[in-house]
Write an enzyme that holds these catalytic residues in place. Structure first.
Site, PDB file in Angstrom:
ATOM      1  N   CYS A   1       8.055  -4.132   2.257  1.00 45.19           N
ATOM      2  CA  CYS A   1       7.147  -4.832   1.352  1.00 45.19           C
ATOM      3  C   CYS A   1       7.012  -4.048   0.048  1.00 45.19           C
ATOM      4  CB  CYS A   1       5.778  -4.985   2.037  1.00 45.19           C
ATOM      5  SG  CYS A   1       4.604  -5.985   1.099  1.00 45.19           S
TER       6      CYS A   1
ATOM      7  N   ASP B   1       4.327  -3.501  -1.396  1.00 46.92           N
ATOM      8  CA  ASP B   1       3.034  -2.799  -1.325  1.00 46.92           C
ATOM      9  C   ASP B   1       3.196  -1.310  -1.670  1.00 46.92           C
ATOM     10  OD1 ASP B   1       0.710  -1.370  -0.037  1.00 46.92           O
ATOM     11  OD2 ASP B   1       0.197  -3.403   0.567  1.00 46.92           O
TER      12      ASP B   1
ATOM     13  N   ARG C   1       1.673   1.188  -0.806  1.00 40.59           N
ATOM     14  CA  ARG C   1       1.355   2.169   0.232  1.00 40.59           C
ATOM     15  C   ARG C   1       2.502   2.358   1.234  1.00 40.59           C
ATOM     16  NH1 ARG C   1      -4.058  -1.186   1.569  1.00 40.59           N
ATOM     17  NH2 ARG C   1      -2.533  -2.858   1.284  1.00 40.59           N
TER      18      ARG C   1
ATOM     19  N   HIS D   1       3.854  -4.159   7.726  1.00 42.70           N
ATOM     20  CA  HIS D   1       2.834  -3.119   7.682  1.00 42.70           C
ATOM     21  C   HIS D   1       1.430  -3.705   7.821  1.00 42.70           C
ATOM     22  CE1 HIS D   1       1.277  -3.913   3.563  1.00 42.70           C
ATOM     23  NE2 HIS D   1       2.474  -4.412   3.377  1.00 42.70           N
TER      24      HIS D   1
ATOM     25  N   CYS E   1      -1.286  -6.338   5.236  1.00 38.26           N
ATOM     26  CA  CYS E   1      -0.358  -6.922   4.260  1.00 38.26           C
ATOM     27  C   CYS E   1      -1.009  -8.095   3.529  1.00 38.26           C
ATOM     28  CB  CYS E   1       0.920  -7.373   4.949  1.00 38.26           C
ATOM     29  SG  CYS E   1       2.127  -8.083   3.807  1.00 38.26           S
TER      30      CYS E   1
END
Lengths: 235, 237
Positions: free
Chosen positions: B65, B67, B69, B126, B129
């Protein structure tokens, strides 16, 4: 996270050798446990990231294994929302496009995460750019099912480079195209109304970057706000 | 009046030059300093980087992703050169289709498998999400649509949302449904990967393995699983 001081050449070379002998999943396990060990040291970061993310950067980079932006630019978890595809390409805004990974990621980053900086990062020896530059006009040397269709979204970049650098060797043309693709992608980012609005209000800055892993250099440049006026006229 | 093409070409030309910084404080200063540190590391690892400058031979393709993090190279401690990485919202792969719009996922997988000859593809979902959360909250009639592109993208995982809603009891906390849907979405994307002939063929020959993964940064865990294709022994009727 990478820590330059903790590495010695011998340690890294033996790390690569170990990777060849241990099972592939063992290799990931070792890496993950090391990350976890470092990560949990900063409990404030861990708890704040568990709740949400507020990255200041969105980075659009190539999938190439040699150019992970968080590694090269030492960006810890939470710093950069990252879109990666082959050739770090952004297609132009289109009302009809279905299923656009780039458009959805940019929309989310700009409107929901409210990133402050959008960076398109190109790199040396890019296979996608080389493929783009190698495509014959009549498509007679097509070699893939999807790769040509993808890279051709920025065919104007390769056309421009071929006309400006007509007599340059192919490798030099590719280098010029790697940078042109960054600019063309930035130009396409500007074609999204929500990007233009945020730039105009001063909430978002667009940057180009070029990572050259042959000469170990990183160039960056920032888009001047005056180009916004031209984009509005084009629309 | 200048034509659109000419205007665009002129603008591209201007953009090609090093542009002036619009704001007084250099936002890249932090990044530039970080790159200086990286440069020092690069110089030390001359043998590794000389080899990488010539070509890449990653054993892994990782789909993760966007993202901030969950950068897979950071999380899995991967060195440069080890993994070819595709990232988009919710690490989605649409099924093989002649008519799909943009082909970012398909082209990346094709390049990784056919040209780089990766041996493993891992799709990583994850915790927490945002993309999957948006999917779960989407109303069937589209009455709560909030974006221009995000819903259209995340719709790829609609079958996973249905599976998760059927699996998880109605009165469970949202977090449970969320987690289940992320994992089902990973499985869906793995199955979609297999719909590409250039994935299916090496898989069947044992040259390529597909893996699913779930990175839980709330509880500090990383789970992995393999996608196995097995043809059972023949049985007489």
């Amino acid at each position: 996270m990478h820590n330059a001081e903790s590495r010695t050449p011998a340690a890294s070379v033996s790390a690569v050798a170990t990777e060849v002998q241990t099972s592939p999943l063992e290799r990931l396990k070792t890496g993950y446990l090391k990350f976890k060990e470092n990560y949990v040291k900063d409990q404030n970061l861990v708890s704040s990231l568990a709740e949400g993310q507020a990255p200041p950067y969105m980075i659009i980079a190539c999938c190439d294994s040699r150019v992970d932006p968080c590694t090269v630019l030492n960006l810890p978890p939470g710093e950069a929302f990252v879109l990666r595809n082959i050739g770090n390409m952004v297609p132009a805004y289109s009302a009809q496009s279905a299923c656009s990974s780039a458009a959805s990621a940019i929309e989310y980053a700009v409107l929901h995460l409210k990133v402050k900086h959008l960076v398109v990062m190109g790199h040396s020896r890019c296979g996608a750019v080389k493929a783009l530059m190698g495509i014959e006009d009549d498509g007679s040397n097509r070699f893939s099912e999807f790769i040509e269709d993808w890279v051709l979204i920025l065919k104007n970049a390769s056309k421009k480079v071929k006309s400006i650098h007509k007599v340059a060797p192919f490798a030099e043309q590719c280098t010029a195209c790697e940078k042109e693709v960054v600019n063309a992608s930035l130009w396409n980012c500007l074609s999204y109304p929500f990007v233009r609005e945020k730039m105009a209000s001063g909430d978002l800055t667009l940057h180009g970057g070029y990572y050259d892993f042959v000469s170990n250099a990183f160039e960056s440049w920032t888009l001047d706000l005056s180009c916004l006026n031209d984009v509005d006229k084009v629309q | 009046m200048e034509s659109v093409d000419n205007m665009q070409e002129r603008k591209l030309e201007e953009l090609s030059l090093e542009a002036n910084v619009a704001c007084p404080v250099d936002p890249f200063e932090k990044m530039r300093k970080a790159f200086e540190e990286f440069k020092a590391y690069f110089k030390k690892e001359k043998e590794l980087f000389d080899a990488l400058a010539q070509s890449q031979h990653p054993k892994w393709m990782i789909i993760a992703c966007s993202d901030s993090r969950v950068d897979p190279a950071l999380v899995l401690g991967l060195e440069l050169g080890e993994a070819f990485i595709l990232r988009n919202i919710a690490s989605l792969i649409p099924p093989h289709s002649k008519q799909s719009g943009h082909k970012s996922g398909a082209s990346a997988i094709e390049y990784a498998v056919e040209h780089l000859k990766v041996e493993h593809i891992m799709i990583v979902g994850h915790s927490r999400c945002g993309g999957i959360k948006a999917l779960l909250e989407m109303k069937e009639d589209g009455s709560n649509r909030f974006s221009e592109y995000i819903e259209d993208w995340i719709q790829i995982a609609q079958p996973a949302s249905e599976i998760a809603k059927a699996k998880v009891p109605h009165d469970s906390p949202f977090e449970e449904l969320w987690t289940c849907c992320v994992k089902e979405s990973v499985n869906l994307s793995l199955r979609n990967c297999m719909s590409y002939p250039f994935v299916k063929i090496p898989m069947e020959k044992g040259l390529l393995t597909l893996h699913g993964a779930y990175f839980d940064f709330v509880n500090g865990a990383f789970d992995v699983w393999k996608l196995k294709c097995k043809i059972d022994e023949h049985q007489s009727l």
